[in-house]
Design a protein around this motif. Structure first.
Motif, mmCIF file in Angstrom:
data_model
loop_
_atom_site.group_PDB
_atom_site.id
_atom_site.type_symbol
_atom_site.label_atom_id
_atom_site.label_comp_id
_atom_site.label_asym_id
_atom_site.label_seq_id
_atom_site.Cartn_x
_atom_site.Cartn_y
_atom_site.Cartn_z
ATOM 1 N N GLY A 19 -22.824 2.747 16.069
ATOM 2 C CA GLY A 19 -22.624 1.386 16.544
ATOM 3 C C GLY A 19 -23.328 0.321 15.723
ATOM 4 O O GLY A 19 -23.270 -0.858 16.066
ATOM 5 N N GLN A 20 -23.968 0.711 14.631
ATOM 6 C CA GLN A 20 -24.709 -0.256 13.814
ATOM 7 C C GLN A 20 -23.881 -0.639 12.594
ATOM 8 O O GLN A 20 -23.227 0.216 11.990
ATOM 9 N N ASP A 21 -23.944 -1.922 12.219
ATOM 10 C CA ASP A 21 -23.379 -2.281 10.929
ATOM 11 C C ASP A 21 -24.309 -1.726 9.839
ATOM 12 O O ASP A 21 -25.391 -1.218 10.127
ATOM 13 N N TYR A 22 -23.855 -1.806 8.600
ATOM 14 C CA TYR A 22 -24.603 -1.147 7.528
ATOM 15 C C TYR A 22 -26.017 -1.704 7.388
ATOM 16 O O TYR A 22 -26.974 -0.958 7.181
ATOM 17 N N ALA A 23 -26.158 -3.034 7.542
ATOM 18 C CA ALA A 23 -27.481 -3.647 7.408
ATOM 19 C C ALA A 23 -28.423 -3.148 8.491
ATOM 20 O O ALA A 23 -29.586 -2.801 8.225
#
Length: 438
Positions: free
Chosen positions: A335-339
């Motif tokens: 659920g996390q974006d790459y950053a």
């Protein structure tokens, strides 16, 4: 598996079940939110092959919310990038990806072969076509290698990374461990592994292979049916889960299984309060963890009201405030974006840099290759193979037996290795650029 209760399945198996339940209704418009975040690489491929079939043969509209672009881009005809509630790009995928400043600024994770192509273009080396898939990458880079447009180094010294505070002291040891579920299903059989203080470890394997079960055995949530588990030399069989939790912290794959407090602040405070730490120490830990995980603005919110990515960070934070000696994070980047995924991994690295043992359970082979010094590959409840990232990912013929694949950049070099005498253990785009251009 059809007679099992869905809740008893692994996270990845539950996700596959949910996708199948939607698909049997044959909707004309299909909206999938992070549909493969908990699936192993082969399972991910199967899901996207089915999606490709829906789009091409059945002419259905599919909208996919996704942070991992490697599997989506090959069949997507439109890419929309959002930031702070606004559409900042809406075009054909390659047109969007060609906007280097946008991609770099938003830290969008593009396929390795695409990143490699753009990095070479920055050095004045142009390709006829920007590759997106592995097959396109093989074709494109075979051409520039054949025409000697790039001249690879004749040798490249690759050395395995070593955590800065790695010691010889054993932190975790499993000897002949087995575990059976209440219904009699054997989840773990003859598990033997040894971890040192300061190891940064990756548990990988297909869904249902025993990774999460092993984590819960180490944490004391499950008790071994057979064998012995030692934590810093002490047999853990006589310790209760709450006693082990301050030594072996475990962040759940599904954060909702971990929450019970009314607010994020109370969730972060619970562990330290349970250890009866002084209020000022509790406050310090909560402030530092909330700052590092960028959740300061949500301390008064209910954790259940947050997005999946935020809930994942709160669950992780509630373990970090305990400051355990061994940290286990189950699918830390879900659920996390790459950053944000990189932020979580960097926090794990800082924790590991202090000499603590870190175990991550993940299907993201790029992050496993980047951060771990030791990998255990699980298959059918046992360890199938283990070694450094270079050792494990240099054996793709064995990995495929476990539904895994190396990072895309590694697969690219392996596909061209015999033809151009390329190394088979390139693990990241930066190493690839260094090898190809010096």
């Amino acid at each position: 598996m059809e007679k099992k209760i869905p809740h008893s399945l692994s996270g990845g198996q539950q996700q596959a079940c949910a996708i199948a339940a939607i698909e049997v209704m044959h909707p004309q418009i299909l909206v999938l939110d992070e549909p493969t975040s908990n699936l192993d690489p082969i399972g991910t491929t199967l899901v996207f092959e089915r999606i490709r079939e829906l789009v091409k043969t059945e002419k259905r509209t599919v909208i996919i919310v996704e942070h991992k672009l490697e599997d989506v881009l090959p069949f997507a005809d439109r890419m929309i990038v959002l930031s702070n509630g606004r559409i900042v790009a809406d075009d054909k995928p390659l047109n969007v990806l060609s906007r280097a400043s946008l991609i770099e600024g938003m830290e969008i994770q593009v396929p390795d072969v695409t990143r490699l192509a753009y990095k070479l273009m920055e050095k004045g080396i142009n390709l006829d076509k920007i590759p997106v898939t592995l097959d396109e990458g093989i074709e494109a880079f075979r051409k520039i290698l054949s025409h000697r447009i790039v001249l690879p180094k004749t040798s490249l010294r690759n050395s395995d990374k070593k955590p800065p505070m790695l010691s010889d002291r054993i932190s975790v040891q499993c000897e002949g461990v087995a575990y059976n579920y209440p219904d009699g299903t054997q989840a773990i059989s003859e598990l033997n592994l040894t971890l040192r203080e300061g190891d940064f470890v990756g548990f990988v394997g297909q869904n249902g292979s025993g990774k999460t079960t092993t984590a819960k055995l180490l944490n004391g949530l499950y008790k071994a049916s057979k064998g012995r588990i030692k934590i810093f030399g002490e047999d853990s069989s006589g310790k209760e889960a709450d006693e082990l939790a301050s030594i072996v912290g475990y962040s759940f794959q599904n954060p909702d299984d971990q929450f019970f407090a009314r607010t994020v602040k109370e969730e972060l405070e619970f562990g330290p309060k349970n250890k009866k730490l002084p209020p000022d120490e509790i406050g310090r830990r909560v402030r530092e963890v909330a700052r590092d995980l960028e959740i300061e603005n949500y301390l008064s919110h209910s954790p259940f009201s947050l997005s999946q990515g935020l809930r994942q960070r709160v669950a992780f934070g509630s373990i970090m405030t305990l400051e355990p000696r061994v940290l286990i994070v189950d699918e830390p980047t879900t659920g996390q974006d790459y950053a944000r995924a990189k932020t979580v991994m960097e926090i794990c690295k800082r924790f590991n840099d202090t000499g603590k043992t870190v175990i991550i359970i993940s299907h993201n082979m790029n992050l496993v290759a980047e951060y771990c010094n030791l990998i255990f590959v699980f298959r059918r409840g046992a360890i199938f193979m283990s070694g450094s990232p270079r050792e494990v990912f240099s054996a793709p013929e064995k990995l495929i037996e476990t539904s895994l694949a190396p990072p895309q950049i590694t697969s690219l070099f392996q596909a061209l290795s015999s033809e151009f005498d390329l190394p088979r253990d390139i693990l990241d785009v930066e190493s690839a650029i260094a090898y190809l251009t010096g």
